[in-house]
Design a protein around this motif. Structure first.
Motif, PDB file in Angstrom:
ATOM      1  N   SER A  61      -3.267   0.134   2.168  1.00 57.23           N
ATOM      2  CA  SER A  61      -3.814   0.286   0.827  1.00 57.23           C
ATOM      3  C   SER A  61      -5.309  -0.004   0.798  1.00 57.23           C
ATOM      4  O   SER A  61      -6.080   0.682   0.113  1.00 57.23           O
ATOM      5  CB  SER A  61      -3.081  -0.633  -0.149  1.00 57.23           C
ATOM      6  N   SER A  62      -5.750  -1.009   1.556  1.00 56.04           N
ATOM      7  CA  SER A  62      -7.168  -1.362   1.553  1.00 56.04           C
ATOM      8  C   SER A  62      -8.032  -0.258   2.147  1.00 56.04           C
ATOM      9  O   SER A  62      -9.212  -0.138   1.805  1.00 56.04           O
ATOM     10  CB  SER A  62      -7.378  -2.661   2.334  1.00 56.04           C
ATOM     11  N   LEU A  63      -7.451   0.556   3.028  1.00 53.60           N
ATOM     12  CA  LEU A  63      -8.225   1.609   3.684  1.00 53.60           C
ATOM     13  C   LEU A  63      -8.060   2.979   3.025  1.00 53.60           C
ATOM     14  O   LEU A  63      -8.984   3.797   3.054  1.00 53.60           O
ATOM     15  CB  LEU A  63      -7.815   1.705   5.160  1.00 53.60           C
ATOM     16  N   LEU A  64      -6.896   3.231   2.427  1.00 47.85           N
ATOM     17  CA  LEU A  64      -6.612   4.571   1.899  1.00 47.85           C
ATOM     18  C   LEU A  64      -6.465   4.595   0.380  1.00 47.85           C
ATOM     19  O   LEU A  64      -6.824   5.561  -0.264  1.00 47.85           O
ATOM     20  CB  LEU A  64      -5.354   5.139   2.554  1.00 47.85           C
ATOM     21  N   SER A  65      -5.873   3.567  -0.177  1.00 51.70           N
ATOM     22  CA  SER A  65      -5.785   3.328  -1.618  1.00 51.70           C
ATOM     23  C   SER A  65      -5.532   4.584  -2.437  1.00 51.70           C
ATOM     24  O   SER A  65      -4.421   5.092  -2.491  1.00 51.70           O
ATOM     25  CB  SER A  65      -7.060   2.617  -2.079  1.00 51.70           C
ATOM     26  N   SER A  66      -6.577   5.116  -3.089  1.00 53.17           N
ATOM     27  CA  SER A  66      -6.414   6.253  -4.001  1.00 53.17           C
ATOM     28  C   SER A  66      -6.486   7.599  -3.294  1.00 53.17           C
ATOM     29  O   SER A  66      -6.550   8.637  -3.955  1.00 53.17           O
ATOM     30  CB  SER A  66      -7.484   6.187  -5.099  1.00 53.17           C
ATOM     31  N   GLY A  67      -6.500   7.592  -1.969  1.00 47.99           N
ATOM     32  CA  GLY A  67      -6.516   8.859  -1.241  1.00 47.99           C
ATOM     33  C   GLY A  67      -5.244   9.647  -1.487  1.00 47.99           C
ATOM     34  O   GLY A  67      -4.168   9.083  -1.667  1.00 47.99           O
ATOM     35  N   LYS A  68      -5.344  10.943  -1.491  1.00 45.78           N
ATOM     36  CA  LYS A  68      -4.205  11.816  -1.742  1.00 45.78           C
ATOM     37  C   LYS A  68      -3.366  11.992  -0.477  1.00 45.78           C
ATOM     38  O   LYS A  68      -3.906  12.332   0.584  1.00 45.78           O
ATOM     39  CB  LYS A  68      -4.679  13.188  -2.229  1.00 45.78           C
ATOM     40  N   VAL A  69      -2.076  11.761  -0.608  1.00 45.53           N
ATOM     41  CA  VAL A  69      -1.183  11.890   0.538  1.00 45.53           C
ATOM     42  C   VAL A  69      -1.160  13.325   1.032  1.00 45.53           C
ATOM     43  O   VAL A  69      -1.148  13.584   2.245  1.00 45.53           O
ATOM     44  CB  VAL A  69       0.237  11.417   0.173  1.00 45.53           C
ATOM     45  N   ARG A  70      -1.175  14.275   0.111  1.00 44.83           N
ATOM     46  CA  ARG A  70      -1.122  15.697   0.503  1.00 44.83           C
ATOM     47  C   ARG A  70      -2.320  16.100   1.350  1.00 44.83           C
ATOM     48  O   ARG A  70      -2.241  17.044   2.142  1.00 44.83           O
ATOM     49  CB  ARG A  70      -1.076  16.587  -0.746  1.00 44.83           C
ATOM     50  N   ALA A  71      -3.427  15.390   1.188  1.00 42.61           N
ATOM     51  CA  ALA A  71      -4.659  15.792   1.864  1.00 42.61           C
ATOM     52  C   ALA A  71      -4.790  15.214   3.264  1.00 42.61           C
ATOM     53  O   ALA A  71      -5.723  15.575   3.988  1.00 42.61           O
ATOM     54  CB  ALA A  71      -5.858  15.363   1.023  1.00 42.61           C
ATOM     55  N   ILE A  72      -3.884  14.307   3.645  1.00 42.53           N
ATOM     56  CA  ILE A  72      -4.012  13.639   4.938  1.00 42.53           C
ATOM     57  C   ILE A  72      -3.859  14.646   6.079  1.00 42.53           C
ATOM     58  O   ILE A  72      -2.941  15.462   6.094  1.00 42.53           O
ATOM     59  CB  ILE A  72      -2.987  12.488   5.079  1.00 42.53           C
ATOM     60  N   GLN A  73      -4.795  14.589   6.996  1.00 37.58           N
ATOM     61  CA  GLN A  73      -4.795  15.469   8.157  1.00 37.58           C
ATOM     62  C   GLN A  73      -4.834  14.639   9.435  1.00 37.58           C
ATOM     63  O   GLN A  73      -5.015  13.421   9.398  1.00 37.58           O
ATOM     64  CB  GLN A  73      -6.007  16.420   8.104  1.00 37.58           C
TER      65      GLN A  73
END
Length: 336
Positions: A61-73
């Motif tokens: 959470s501290s590194l990705l938090s509000s990042g979109k899961v769909r966008a993970i590459q």
């Protein structure tokens, strides 16, 4: 009491729902919150496992938090692993102090699991974190000697005095749990869950709590010394029902929780003068290694460990010693 427990559970659920209302659907924080409410992926796990998951999820959470899961590459997965591996601490010159590879791999394990959960929730079609090249770490190889096992048992049965002068009462429960672990190779959670209904006077019949490859019921014979200890515990126990637990906390008269048990067992290990790098779980590796060194086949070992016969996990537990090499050489020479 049950009503209070249900009310507290409901309060936690309501608070959790309120906290996640401000989290956008599809973010990593949202997926983590959903994972932690899932009855299969999270709530069915042992308390110690949930604590481990929570620790790793806090880092995620501290590194990705509000990042979109769909966008993970794949590239973001590499960047995430590298960030965990580098760590957050810095030296006096402001240079990052590398974290341990063991810690990075543990966090990445649950990152990978979280993305698998994302597949089930329809956010991903495949897991981009799969088969990422990472540093290999050496597994634990600590084992007890038979003498060390016995001194832990003797110390727990004898009690004594602390350095402060306080009286230390005997803990037959710690001695018995140690002996059962050494005889059967059962993990801690399975030993603490044992009941007299599983004891037939000669062995325990167990289906391990953690589902391993074989998913089978195990029949685990005991040494005469262990059988006598189990029978003595049953004779002295106040609860004579078959459903009564065998390993009982002498202070509470109830089954041990895992953390208090580990803490008390460690105290007796230290009082017995045992190396500080040994843990209760190392008794499992010790037992399986002794099976291997005594000539047991993989088929015989997995009837105690609960793994599939060709499980690669066995290499983490069975550590052949000189006796195994000598036995193999003798077999070869005899054939010639």
């Amino acid at each position: 009491r049950r009503a209070r427990e249900l009310n507290l559970e409901w309060d936690r659920l309501r608070i959790s729902q309120t906290e996640t209302q401000n989290i956008e659907h599809g973010d990593f924080d949202w997926l983590i919150a959903e994972f932690q409410r899932d009855p299969t992926w999270y709530k069915a796990k042992a308390a110690a496992t949930r604590d481990e998951i929570d620790y790793c999820f806090n880092i995620i959470s501290s590194l990705l938090s509000s990042g979109k899961v769909r966008a993970i590459q794949r590239t973001q997965c590499r960047a995430f692993y590298n960030a965990v591996r580098v760590g957050e601490k810095k030296d006096d010159n402001g240079n990052p102090i590398p974290s341990s590879a063991h810690r990075a791999n543990k966090v990445y394990k649950y990152f990978h699991r979280l993305l698998n959960y994302g597949i089930e929730r329809g956010l991903l079609e495949y897991n981009p974190a799969s088969r990422l090249q990472r540093e290999t770490t050496l597994g634990r190889d600590q084992v007890y000697t038979p003498e060390e096992v016995q001194v832990v048992i003797d110390t727990a049965l004898a009690g004594g005095k602390a350095s402060s002068g306080n009286h230390i009462p005997p803990r037959p429960s710690i001695a018995l749990a140690t002996k059962i672990a050494y005889d059967t190779s059962l993990p801690r959670q399975d030993i603490l869950a044992l009941t007299y209904a599983q004891f037939d006077g000669e062995a325990f019949t167990v289906k391990q709590i953690k589902e391993r490859g074989a998913h089978q019921e195990l029949w685990l014979p005991l040494t005469p010394e262990c059988i006598a200890m189990v029978q003595e515990a049953r004779d002295k126990g106040t609860d004579k029902l078959p459903s009564a637990h065998i390993i009982i906390n002498e202070e509470t008269g109830k089954r041990y929780a895992e953390k208090p048990f580990s803490r008390i067992h460690r105290r007796f290990r230290l009082r017995a003068g045992i190396r500080d790098d040994l843990t209760f779980h190392d008794l499992r590796r010790t037992a399986l290694t002794e099976f291997g060194n005594s000539g047991a086949t993989n088929a015989e070992i997995v009837k105690f460990s609960g793994h599939n016969i060709n499980s690669p996990v066995l290499k983490d537990y069975v550590l052949p010693e000189r006796e195994a090499a000598l036995r193999g050489a003798n077999k070869r020479w005899k054939k010639q």
